[in-house]
Design an enzyme around this catalytic site. Structure first.
Site, mmCIF file in Angstrom:
data_model
loop_
_atom_site.group_PDB
_atom_site.id
_atom_site.type_symbol
_atom_site.label_atom_id
_atom_site.label_comp_id
_atom_site.label_asym_id
_atom_site.label_seq_id
_atom_site.Cartn_x
_atom_site.Cartn_y
_atom_site.Cartn_z
ATOM 1 N N TRP A 322 0.835 -1.212 0.000
ATOM 2 C CA TRP A 322 0.000 0.000 0.000
ATOM 3 C C TRP A 322 0.864 1.254 0.000
ATOM 4 O O TRP A 322 0.509 2.262 -0.616
ATOM 5 C CB TRP A 322 -0.909 -0.011 1.233
ATOM 6 C CG TRP A 322 -1.737 1.237 1.388
ATOM 7 C CD1 TRP A 322 -2.984 1.461 0.868
ATOM 8 C CD2 TRP A 322 -1.405 2.417 2.131
ATOM 9 N NE1 TRP A 322 -3.433 2.713 1.234
ATOM 10 C CE2 TRP A 322 -2.483 3.317 2.008
ATOM 11 C CE3 TRP A 322 -0.297 2.799 2.884
ATOM 12 C CZ2 TRP A 322 -2.483 4.570 2.612
ATOM 13 C CZ3 TRP A 322 -0.296 4.059 3.484
ATOM 14 C CH2 TRP A 322 -1.374 4.926 3.350
ATOM 15 N N HIS A 323 2.025 1.185 0.657
ATOM 16 C CA HIS A 323 2.865 2.371 0.773
ATOM 17 C C HIS A 323 3.537 2.750 -0.538
ATOM 18 O O HIS A 323 3.866 3.926 -0.735
ATOM 19 C CB HIS A 323 3.927 2.166 1.858
ATOM 20 C CG HIS A 323 3.404 2.368 3.240
ATOM 21 N ND1 HIS A 323 2.742 1.391 3.941
ATOM 22 C CD2 HIS A 323 3.441 3.457 4.052
ATOM 23 C CE1 HIS A 323 2.394 1.865 5.129
ATOM 24 N NE2 HIS A 323 2.807 3.109 5.222
ATOM 25 N N GLY A 324 3.787 1.824 -1.420
ATOM 26 C CA GLY A 324 4.447 2.204 -2.655
ATOM 27 C C GLY A 324 4.740 1.033 -3.562
ATOM 28 O O GLY A 324 4.767 -0.129 -3.131
ATOM 29 N N PHE A 478 2.107 8.595 -1.269
ATOM 30 C CA PHE A 478 1.378 7.356 -1.067
ATOM 31 C C PHE A 478 -0.117 7.539 -1.299
ATOM 32 O O PHE A 478 -0.863 6.606 -1.217
ATOM 33 C CB PHE A 478 1.615 6.816 0.346
ATOM 34 C CG PHE A 478 3.091 6.669 0.658
ATOM 35 C CD1 PHE A 478 3.935 6.055 -0.235
ATOM 36 C CD2 PHE A 478 3.609 7.161 1.838
ATOM 37 C CE1 PHE A 478 5.280 5.932 0.035
ATOM 38 C CE2 PHE A 478 4.959 7.032 2.127
ATOM 39 C CZ PHE A 478 5.795 6.425 1.216
#
Length: 478
Positions: A322-324, A478
């Site tokens: 989800w962060h990257g 993000f």
């Protein structure tokens, strides 16, 4: 339009003056218009994505609630979730998968050409897609009823204080505050002003000054002096906390001035003794979202230890993704899942013999707690190295520097150590009292003269030592 810019201060001043002189309905219309202007200040074209998510989830929510059969309810829910995930996946992950597909096929001698696209990541897309998805899921679970006023729902999706970097609000918390008239009380104003001051201190004084150290250290390649590598990682630990917690604090403070109560997003993540408590104090709105909408549906702690470990690992792995869109984030998620599993496995074993074999006085217990906090901080910092590194190779280089090149001397290390101490110490002192009183607004327990002396001290540090480069917030990517 960055929170730490004069443009935002002017924008909020105008919005707030108008807000205080309008009726409840007028306030909501103003906030919706202001939220769209706020978002368009980055790129007006991406407003269409927010509008698409708003329309799709509004109608899907209504259809889920009205459907007569479980199958129809599920179909409308799937439409909502898939729409949001497809938008998120295309803008955030398409190039990552295209690059890795090309690399994989080249192993077998087939070169498909350049599959990547010139895609700009819409700011805050991960936050508002998760927020709207939770709305549809909560209706499906019969935890809330759909919002029939589309303007109210649109404001829930786009509310500007928390639109681009959280907290990720649940409909059950934010929608009732949109639906009913807000009361702006003196305690709420006091809370709002403190949270804004605290947020600017975290961002402008702590995070952006730490960022100067971090950028210099992580710009280097190969094996570097171990002390310098370690200081760069420590600086990033304080930078990302100051940056992200600073944004959340400003968002909560700005909302409080308008009568809203947003969720707490950060507490004291560097004063915890285990990884489970870390995630109870760090990015709370995301960790609780992952728990409620991923970990528990996967089975949670039901079905035995092995399934529990699987669910923990998958949840954190997806949290990392989800962060990257990079392998460093995949590794970071796997690392977080791994240390959570180890903590879960060894905690019962340690608790069986630790109290019974040791007779400790109060001072000894405090010393052991300090050691545990320091050890947990080191584990956290290994995670931050993985998170911040530009490549898997840089992770390896930094770890080799720390474990095999600590004797190497760097004149910059002394300078970085002094800067790190100067910009971290005021934060740690205030966090100590926040931990002691278990409140982010613990200063209200202080005598009036002490409290105002601290306020003035923070303002002085921001004014004199703040880094005013309008550095963008880390989590905007993000």
């Amino acid at each position: 339009m960055l929170f730490n810019s004069f443009t935002f201060i002017l924008f909020f001043f105008v919005v707030y003056i108008l807000y205080r002189n309008l009726s409840h309905k007028g306030q909501n219309i103003l906030l919706l218009a202001g939220s769209y202007i706020f978002y368009m200040s980055w790129n007006w074209k991406f407003l269409s994505l927010i509008l698409l998510s708003t329309v799709v989830d509004y109608f899907c929510g209504m259809k889920v609630h009205a459907a007569k059969t479980d199958a129809r309810k599920k179909n409308w829910l799937v439409l909502s979730v898939v729409t949001n995930l497809v938008i998120l996946a295309f803008f955030k992950y398409y190039n990552f998968f295209a690059e890795n597909l090309a690399a994989l096929t080249s192993v077998f001698g087939w070169t498909p050409g350049d599959l990547t696209l010139n895609i700009i990541l819409p700011v805050g897309i991960s936050f508002y897609t998760f927020q709207t998805m939770s709305y549809s899921i909560d209706i499906y679970r019969k935890e809330i009823k759909p919002e029939r006023n589309i303007l109210n729902f649109a404001l829930f999706v786009a509310f500007f204080p928390q639109l681009v970097a959280g907290p990720i609000e649940r409909a059950k918390n934010l929608l009732p505050q949109i639906q009913a008239p807000r009361k702006i009380t003196a305690p709420l104003i006091q809370k709002g002003l403190w949270m804004i001051l605290w947020g600017y201190f975290l961002k402008v004084f702590v995070a952006d000054n730490m960022g100067l150290i971090v950028d210099n250290v992580f710009a280097k390649t190969g094996i570097i002096p171990g002390g310098e590598a370690l200081l760069g990682i420590y600086a990033f630990a304080f930078q990302i906390f100051g940056d992200f917690a600073g944004y959340s604090s400003i968002a909560i403070g700005v909302a409080a001035l308008m009568g809203f109560h947003l969720s707490t997003n950060f507490l004291f993540p560097y004063f915890v003794t285990n990884p489970q408590d870390f995630w109870r104090n760090w990015h709370i709105s995301l960790s609780s979202w992952l728990r409620d909408y991923l970990y528990i549906p996967l089975g949670g702690n039901r079905g035995g230890e092995m399934k529990l470990y699987r669910n923990l690992f998958l949840t954190m792995l997806l949290g990392g993704i989800w962060h990257g869109a990079a392998w460093t984030f995949v590794i970071w998620g796997a690392y977080q899942g791994g240390i959570l599993i180890l903590h879960r496995y060894f905690s019962p074993i340690v608790s069986q013999w630790w109290p019974s074999r040791l007779s400790l006085n109060s001072f000894q217990k405090k010393c052991i707690r300090v050691v545990k906090i320091m050890f947990m901080f080191q584990l956290t910092c290994i995670g931050w190295l993985i998170f911040r590194a530009g490549s898997v190779e840089q992770i390896s280089d930094f770890l080799q520097s720390i474990f095999f090149n600590m004797a190497a001397y760097s004149p910059e290390s002394i300078y970085y150590c002094l800067l790190l101490s100067f910009f971290a110490l005021p934060l740690l002192i205030i966090q100590f009292f926040q931990v002691r009183y278990k409140s982010a607004n613990s200063l209200k327990r202080f005598p009036l003269y002490s409290r105002y002396a601290i306020y003035l001290g923070l303002y002085y540090l921001i004014l004199v030592f703040g880094e005013y480069g309008s550095r963008e917030f880390i989590y905007f990517q993000f």
